[in-house]
Motif scaffolding. Structure first.
Motif, PDB file in Angstrom:
ATOM      1  N   UNK A  24      37.776  60.791   0.606  1.00  0.00           N
ATOM      2  CA  UNK A  24      38.334  59.731  -0.017  1.00  0.00           C
ATOM      3  C   UNK A  24      39.453  60.058  -1.045  1.00  0.00           C
ATOM      4  N   UNK A  25      40.527  59.400  -1.045  1.00  0.00           N
ATOM      5  CA  UNK A  25      41.349  59.578  -2.148  1.00  0.00           C
ATOM      6  C   UNK A  25      41.009  58.667  -3.306  1.00  0.00           C
ATOM      7  N   UNK A  26      41.064  59.245  -4.604  1.00  0.00           N
ATOM      8  CA  UNK A  26      40.599  58.660  -5.798  1.00  0.00           C
ATOM      9  C   UNK A  26      41.536  57.128  -5.916  1.00  0.00           C
ATOM     10  N   UNK A  27      40.983  56.051  -6.234  1.00  0.00           N
ATOM     11  CA  UNK A  27      41.543  55.131  -6.409  1.00  0.00           C
ATOM     12  C   UNK A  27      42.306  54.181  -5.110  1.00  0.00           C
ATOM     13  N   UNK A  28      41.814  55.002  -4.113  1.00  0.00           N
ATOM     14  CA  UNK A  28      42.447  54.337  -2.803  1.00  0.00           C
ATOM     15  C   UNK A  28      41.724  53.046  -2.209  1.00  0.00           C
ATOM     16  N   UNK A  29      40.629  53.042  -2.050  1.00  0.00           N
ATOM     17  CA  UNK A  29      39.724  52.142  -1.498  1.00  0.00           C
ATOM     18  C   UNK A  29      38.457  51.679  -2.280  1.00  0.00           C
ATOM     19  N   UNK A  34      35.362  54.486  -3.056  1.00  0.00           N
ATOM     20  CA  UNK A  34      35.001  55.281  -1.794  1.00  0.00           C
ATOM     21  C   UNK A  34      34.779  56.926  -2.600  1.00  0.00           C
ATOM     22  N   UNK A  35      35.889  57.163  -3.436  1.00  0.00           N
ATOM     23  CA  UNK A  35      36.079  58.689  -3.743  1.00  0.00           C
ATOM     24  C   UNK A  35      34.891  58.972  -4.697  1.00  0.00           C
ATOM     25  N   UNK A  36      34.661  58.199  -5.607  1.00  0.00           N
ATOM     26  CA  UNK A  36      33.522  58.569  -6.778  1.00  0.00           C
ATOM     27  C   UNK A  36      31.984  57.885  -6.592  1.00  0.00           C
ATOM     28  N   UNK A  46      42.682  48.357 -10.434  1.00  0.00           N
ATOM     29  CA  UNK A  46      42.978  47.721  -8.962  1.00  0.00           C
ATOM     30  C   UNK A  46      43.164  48.959  -8.022  1.00  0.00           C
ATOM     31  N   UNK A  47      42.123  49.009  -6.836  1.00  0.00           N
ATOM     32  CA  UNK A  47      42.526  49.986  -5.913  1.00  0.00           C
ATOM     33  C   UNK A  47      43.795  49.662  -4.876  1.00  0.00           C
ATOM     34  N   UNK A  48      44.010  50.537  -4.283  1.00  0.00           N
ATOM     35  CA  UNK A  48      45.356  50.311  -3.498  1.00  0.00           C
ATOM     36  C   UNK A  48      44.880  49.366  -2.153  1.00  0.00           C
ATOM     37  N   UNK A  49      43.384  49.485  -1.917  1.00  0.00           N
ATOM     38  CA  UNK A  49      43.069  48.508  -0.742  1.00  0.00           C
ATOM     39  C   UNK A  49      41.659  48.352  -0.896  1.00  0.00           C
TER      40      UNK A  49
END
Length: 136
Positions: free
Chosen positions: A37-42, A73-75, A105-108
């Motif tokens: 997971x990319x940080x802050x993505x979802x 997701x990432x953390x 706010x996450x990207x998604x």
């Protein structure tokens, strides 16, 4: 995985033997699919588990509540709250509370196919309800 294995162990098992031993190992440990997971993505959101109960302090009445969970997701950083229902308004309020809790706010926002978020389910392109789409 076999190619990564060969980099570490050039004289190791060939493909068929690697698969054989991996299959035996997999039956013992029950491996799960790992997702990067990319940080802050979802931010994944859903209601979890069975219905919980609370006691109304004033009336003493037992009320059922829903257990809302949001996770990055990432953390794996998690937010959870009890809400009175899974109706659209309670769901959107819980999503807003999660965003405030995470202070960003996450990207998604990724809901499961729950009715308060998804009008029409689809494996690839579910139709999100208008209120949640406006929030996003």
């Amino acid at each position: 995985m076999w190619e990564q294995y060969l980099v570490l162990y050039p004289d190791g098992f060939q493909s068929s033997q690697f698969r054989h031993h991996y299959k035996i190992w997999g039956k013992r440990v029950n491996p799960v699919m790992h997702m990067n997971h990319k940080s802050g993505d979802k931010m994944y959101v859903d209601y979890a588990g069975k219905t919980l109960s609370i006691i109304d302090k004033e009336s003493g009445e037992l009320k059922e509540v829903q257990f809302f969970v949001a996770i990055l997701g990432a953390s794996q950083y998690t937010y959870a709250e009890a809400s009175m229902s899974q109706q659209k308004e309670d769901f959107v309020r819980s999503v807003e509370n999660a965003i405030r809790f995470f202070e960003g706010t996450p990207a998604a926002i990724v809901p499961d196919n729950l009715k308060s978020a998804v009008i029409k389910s689809s494996r690839f392109e579910p139709t999100i309800n208008e209120t949640l789409a406006d929030l996003a």
